[in-house]
Design a protein around this motif. Structure first.
Motif, mmCIF file in Angstrom:
data_model
loop_
_atom_site.group_PDB
_atom_site.id
_atom_site.type_symbol
_atom_site.label_atom_id
_atom_site.label_comp_id
_atom_site.label_asym_id
_atom_site.label_seq_id
_atom_site.Cartn_x
_atom_site.Cartn_y
_atom_site.Cartn_z
ATOM 1 N N SER A 167 2.907 3.329 -1.789
ATOM 2 C CA SER A 167 3.239 4.368 -0.307
ATOM 3 C C SER A 167 3.719 2.744 0.185
ATOM 4 N N ALA A 168 4.604 2.733 0.742
ATOM 5 C CA ALA A 168 4.700 1.696 1.417
ATOM 6 C C ALA A 168 5.801 1.347 2.727
ATOM 7 N N ALA A 209 -3.975 -0.822 7.301
ATOM 8 C CA ALA A 209 -3.322 -1.278 7.281
ATOM 9 C C ALA A 209 -2.744 -2.770 7.251
ATOM 10 N N TRP A 210 -2.427 -3.754 7.639
ATOM 11 C CA TRP A 210 -2.135 -5.320 8.148
ATOM 12 C C TRP A 210 -0.607 -5.568 7.455
ATOM 13 N N ALA A 211 0.257 -6.549 7.518
ATOM 14 C CA ALA A 211 1.117 -7.118 7.345
ATOM 15 C C ALA A 211 2.022 -8.367 8.001
ATOM 16 N N HIS A 212 2.202 -9.241 7.733
ATOM 17 C CA HIS A 212 2.822 -10.312 8.025
ATOM 18 C C HIS A 212 4.316 -10.479 8.218
ATOM 19 N N GLY A 213 5.152 -10.853 9.034
ATOM 20 C CA GLY A 213 5.955 -10.691 8.818
ATOM 21 C C GLY A 213 7.183 -12.412 8.648
ATOM 22 N N ASP A 214 7.850 -12.738 8.181
ATOM 23 C CA ASP A 214 8.589 -13.703 6.914
ATOM 24 C C ASP A 214 9.863 -14.446 8.745
ATOM 25 N N VAL A 221 4.775 -3.532 4.448
ATOM 26 C CA VAL A 221 3.028 -3.178 4.424
ATOM 27 C C VAL A 221 2.855 -2.181 3.772
ATOM 28 N N VAL A 222 2.342 -2.110 3.002
ATOM 29 C CA VAL A 222 1.674 -1.173 1.431
ATOM 30 C C VAL A 222 0.401 -0.656 2.095
ATOM 31 N N LEU A 223 0.482 0.735 1.638
ATOM 32 C CA LEU A 223 -1.157 1.422 2.348
ATOM 33 C C LEU A 223 -1.849 1.696 1.229
ATOM 34 N N GLY A 224 -2.872 1.521 1.390
ATOM 35 C CA GLY A 224 -4.263 1.630 0.468
ATOM 36 C C GLY A 224 -4.800 2.919 0.897
ATOM 37 N N THR A 225 -5.567 3.684 -0.600
ATOM 38 C CA THR A 225 -6.509 4.983 -0.352
ATOM 39 C C THR A 225 -6.691 5.123 1.267
ATOM 40 N N GLN A 226 -7.314 4.109 1.759
ATOM 41 C CA GLN A 226 -8.040 4.490 3.372
ATOM 42 C C GLN A 226 -7.039 5.157 4.306
ATOM 43 N N ALA A 227 -5.497 4.744 3.516
ATOM 44 C CA ALA A 227 -4.348 5.099 4.912
ATOM 45 C C ALA A 227 -4.158 6.348 4.730
#
Length: 311
Positions: A167-168, A209-214, A221-227
């Motif tokens: 899930s992303a 979740a977090w993501a760093h832009g390039d 953003v890759v979502l884990g089970t907590q999402a």
């Protein structure tokens, strides 16, 4: 008649050397995948940009398990006492101004024949980072211990390998009056929360979740089970909210593409929110407009380009 053994105190004359410290560790960093917590793969490079205001111009030695190290030797051993003297002569106002801080650039290369960072040579599996770290020293000499080892996380880039059922969320952040004239916003940060019952408020919503832009404005953003709420049966859709933090406006340098990479001041901790990449760099500004999206779990969804266009 019994013999009584006489114990002699240990000394140089009656001991055998079994080991010797041949060097001291000035700074060591292990880079972990922020999602899997495993050492990152690939040709990962660390450059010492500076020590305080003194140019570093050194490359870390590579070790197994994504470890990078600087030994207390050569030019570095000569510069450290000078930096320590700078600190005594002009005490820093805060840790960010500490003249003994090591400024480190970390990036990956597709082709090792190119020594310096190049956008077209970046495999883009992880987003580069730039950290300011405060090593433990005494008069410009590091201790003969593991006190100067740090652990830092790297966040997924555009080509990060995703599982088939991941899930992303993907997107590209731009500035401009219209999409036709817009330019990418480099080094943005994205935080995902779950919308609450009341008005949208980043301060009260729990980050999922977090993501760093390039440098091209792209993020993943890759979502884990907590999402993903629910139990055994996944919901058909998930309501999520994206918060965008933009770096100060700057022009990407052609000669030095990493010139605008935000400096993240991590201090002397072995691991903290700055090192993990979940603390917002100084100067990043939260955009007033948030983005509410509905995501189908187990799929990679894109955000509308118009929703990621900022003035």
């Amino acid at each position: 008649m019994s013999a009584v053994a006489t114990l002699r105190p240990l000394g140089i004359d009656n001991t055998v050397q079994v080991s010797q410290v041949t060097h001291r560790l000035a700074l060591g960093i292990q880079w972990l995948d922020a999602l899997t917590q495993l050492p990152v793969a690939g040709d990962w490079v660390n450059d010492l940009e500076a020590i305080g205001t003194r140019p570093g111009l050194l490359r870390f030695e590579r070790h197994p398990q994504a470890r990078q190290a600087l030994r207390h030797a050569g030019r570095l051993a000569r510069v450290l006492p000078l930096a320590a003297a700078d600190k005594v002569a002009t005490p820093p106002a805060d840790v960010a101004d500490d003249p003994t801080n090591f400024v480190v650039r970390a990036f990956a290369r597709r082709d090792a024949r190119y020594a310096d960072y190049r956008s077209d040579n970046d495999p883009r599996q992880y987003v580069p980072r730039r950290l300011s770290l405060t090593p433990v020293q005494s008069g410009g000499v590091p201790p003969s211990s593991l006190a100067n080892i740090r652990t830092a996380w790297l966040w997924p880039g555009a080509t990060y390998p995703l599982a088939a059922n991941a899930s992303a969320i993907r997107g590209c952040i731009r500035r401009g009056a219209s999409l036709a004239s817009a330019v990418p916003v480099a080094w943005a940060r994205v935080v995902v929360t779950r919308p609450g019952a009341g008005p949208a408020n980043f301060a009260t919503e729990t980050p999922l979740a977090w993501a760093h832009g390039d440098d091209r404005g792209e993020f993943l953003v890759v979502l884990g089970t907590q999402a993903v709420p629910g139990g055994v049966v996944l919901p058909a859709t998930i309501a999520l909210r994206l918060w965008i933090f933009l770096a100060p406006a700057s022009v990407l340098g052609v000669a030095d593409p990493l010139s605008g990479l935000p400096l993240e001041v991590a201090g002397s901790d072995a691991l903290n929110e700055v090192l993990s990449g979940t603390a917002m760099p100084a100067g990043h500004v939260l955009e007033a407009a948030f983005i509410d999206i509905t995501l189908a779990p187990g799929r990679v969804s894109g955000v509308n380009d118009a929703d990621l266009l900022f003035a």
